[in-house]
Design an enzyme around this catalytic site. Structure first.
Site, PDB file in Angstrom:
ATOM      1  N   PHE A 193       0.666  -1.212   0.045  1.00 56.77           N
ATOM      2  CA  PHE A 193      -0.116   0.046  -0.078  1.00 56.77           C
ATOM      3  C   PHE A 193       0.791   1.254  -0.012  1.00 56.77           C
ATOM      4  O   PHE A 193       1.810   1.309   0.825  1.00 56.77           O
ATOM      5  CB  PHE A 193      -1.078  -0.067   1.124  1.00 56.77           C
ATOM      6  CG  PHE A 193      -1.866  -1.268   1.177  1.00 56.77           C
ATOM      7  CD1 PHE A 193      -3.093  -1.094   0.462  1.00 56.77           C
ATOM      8  CD2 PHE A 193      -1.635  -2.323   1.513  1.00 56.77           C
ATOM      9  CE1 PHE A 193      -3.818  -2.060   0.264  1.00 56.77           C
ATOM     10  CE2 PHE A 193      -2.605  -3.403   1.619  1.00 56.77           C
ATOM     11  CZ  PHE A 193      -3.692  -3.419   0.949  1.00 56.77           C
ATOM     12  N   LYS A 194       0.479   2.213  -0.931  1.00 57.69           N
ATOM     13  CA  LYS A 194       1.356   3.414  -1.246  1.00 57.69           C
ATOM     14  C   LYS A 194       0.757   4.534  -0.358  1.00 57.69           C
ATOM     15  O   LYS A 194      -0.309   5.007  -0.571  1.00 57.69           O
ATOM     16  CB  LYS A 194       1.376   3.595  -2.674  1.00 57.69           C
ATOM     17  CG  LYS A 194       2.130   4.550  -3.201  1.00 57.69           C
ATOM     18  CD  LYS A 194       2.309   4.744  -4.709  1.00 57.69           C
ATOM     19  CE  LYS A 194       3.431   5.862  -5.239  1.00 57.69           C
ATOM     20  NZ  LYS A 194       3.282   5.709  -6.621  1.00 57.69           N
ATOM     21  N   ILE A 195       1.728   5.073   0.499  1.00 56.18           N
ATOM     22  CA  ILE A 195       1.059   6.146   1.461  1.00 56.18           C
ATOM     23  C   ILE A 195       2.114   7.244   1.383  1.00 56.18           C
ATOM     24  O   ILE A 195       3.321   6.943   1.276  1.00 56.18           O
ATOM     25  CB  ILE A 195       1.365   5.491   2.984  1.00 56.18           C
ATOM     26  CG1 ILE A 195       0.331   4.187   2.973  1.00 56.18           C
ATOM     27  CG2 ILE A 195       0.933   6.420   3.933  1.00 56.18           C
ATOM     28  CD1 ILE A 195       0.484   3.336   4.241  1.00 56.18           C
TER      29      ILE A 195
END
Length: 397
Positions: A193-195
């Site tokens: 997941f890209k945060i």
């Protein structure tokens, strides 16, 4: 992308930035395939299918052959149809990708969006905002699920940038997405997941990584962001070399930038060097990715970093440049565990980062560039919801 590939991974990223002005196709890009499913520690990219073969039969090799022996080279492109010619190994799902899918009604992934817009749970929600958020989540996951069937590696999912300063909101969003992926039988180890690298985003990364959910921290423009993300255990940390350089050309007053300049160094390359050496010297698990590469010299100066995202025109130039045998070793590795061991950090750089020290260390460049990146991602998310509002409910459903 919780590692299902060797580290460094052998694939290439679907870059949302390259969707502009292009016919949407599903990115497949090579450079060193590694299809074996392995423990979780690599960054899933999409493998390019450009023919980057060497010229060994002539006794010569290309510059691309040389640089790929030091770093995983990630072609920055989007390809979206020809899976036979461009066999992908992993994929990324983003708001930009959803916009691209919706602009091409005949794409094979349009049905994933249409089915999301017909989801009975989302349909039953009374509030319009809740309904659109539900549709958005379902669309991301449905497309991600389709991609997971096509690739052996991991599928990365963008987390809404509008939650960038809300740790609990980010964690809840990721949990919601993980649950939706579980419902379509995509396990957590296939996902990353890209945060955004705000303090709140880094804290969310710490919590998620402790649960075995792997994270990719983006919009890193300062050492404190990179070091804090490494301390949090983020799987991948992405630094935008060219964007920091562009900022430095037109601004002054940032302490990190000015320190690099006084040493005669490029600020973007200097940040990657310091972050790499910090990660490796102090045993953090994070992998470092250099993005926004502007030219071949950038690639040469970054050799040894885990991943380099490079435009295709630079890769083609590297491929077309033949290195005679007597010059084959002229390209030297700049970053290595050995270089990290001898790198010296100040006491101020070796602190255990907290919100106060983090905020104090964020210079003008990081503050401005992070805000710009967040605005861009947030606007794309708004556009997706506006579009869904116009086309919902989909026809023939």
């Amino acid at each position: 992308m919780s590692a299902t590939l060797h580290s460094p991974p052998s694939s290439a990223l679907i870059s949302s930035s390259s969707l502009k002005g292009r016919k949407l196709r599903l990115a497949a890009q090579p450079v060193k395939p590694s299809l074996n499913l392995k423990p979780l520690n690599a960054f899933p990219l999409i493998r390019a299918s450009i023919n980057f073969s060497s010229s060994l039969d002539t006794g010569l090799s290309t510059e691309l052959d040389a640089v790929t022996s030091f770093s995983e080279i990630v072609p920055d492109t989007v390809v979206f149809d020809d899976f036979e010619r461009f066999p992908p190994t992993a994929a990324t799902v983003s708001s930009s990708l959803l916009l691209g899918i919706c602009s091409l009604p005949d794409t094979k992934f349009r049905s994933a969006v249409d089915s999301a817009l017909a989801d009975p749970h989302c349909y039953a929600l009374a509030k319009s905002d809740d309904r659109m958020s539900c549709f958005f989540n379902k669309a991301l996951v449905n497309v991600g699920g389709d991609l997971a069937k096509l690739v052996p590696g991991r599928v990365s999912t963008e987390v809404d940038a509008r939650l960038a300063y809300d740790t609990n909101g980010i964690v809840k969003k990721v949990h919601d997405l993980v649950k939706l992926y579980q419902e379509i039988e995509v396990p957590p180890e296939r996902l990353l997941f890209k945060i955004p690298s705000t303090w709140q985003g880094i804290e969310a990364s710490r919590l998620l990584e402790s649960e075995g959910i792997q994270t990719h921290m983006t919009f890193v423009y300062s050492f404190c962001q990179a070091a804090a993300a490494a301390q949090a255990g983020a799987s991948v940390i992405q630094i935008f070399v060219g964007r920091l350089r562009d900022w430095a050309r037109n601004h002054a007053g940032d302490p990190e930038v000015e320190t690099a300049r006084r040493r005669g160094e490029d600020p973007g390359l200097a940040l990657v060097t310091k972050a790499y050496n910090y990660i490796h010297k102090y045993g953090h698990k994070s992998k470092l990715m250099a993005a926004a590469i502007r030219n071949k010299q950038d690639v040469f100066n970054l050799l040894g970093v885990d991943y380099i995202i490079s435009p295709l025109k630079i890769l083609q130039s590297l491929k077309d440049s033949v290195t005679p045998p007597d010059e084959k070793y002229s390209l030297m590795r700049r970053l290595s565990p050995q270089s990290a061991a001898s790198y010296n950090f100040s006491d101020a750089e070796l602190v255990k980062w907290d919100q106060y020290s983090f905020s104090s260390a964020m210079g003008p460049a990081a503050v401005e560039l992070l805000a710009t990146g967040l605005d861009g991602y947030a606007n794309q998310s708004k556009r997706v919801e506006e579009l869904f509002g116009k086309i919902w409910p989909p026809p023939n459903v």
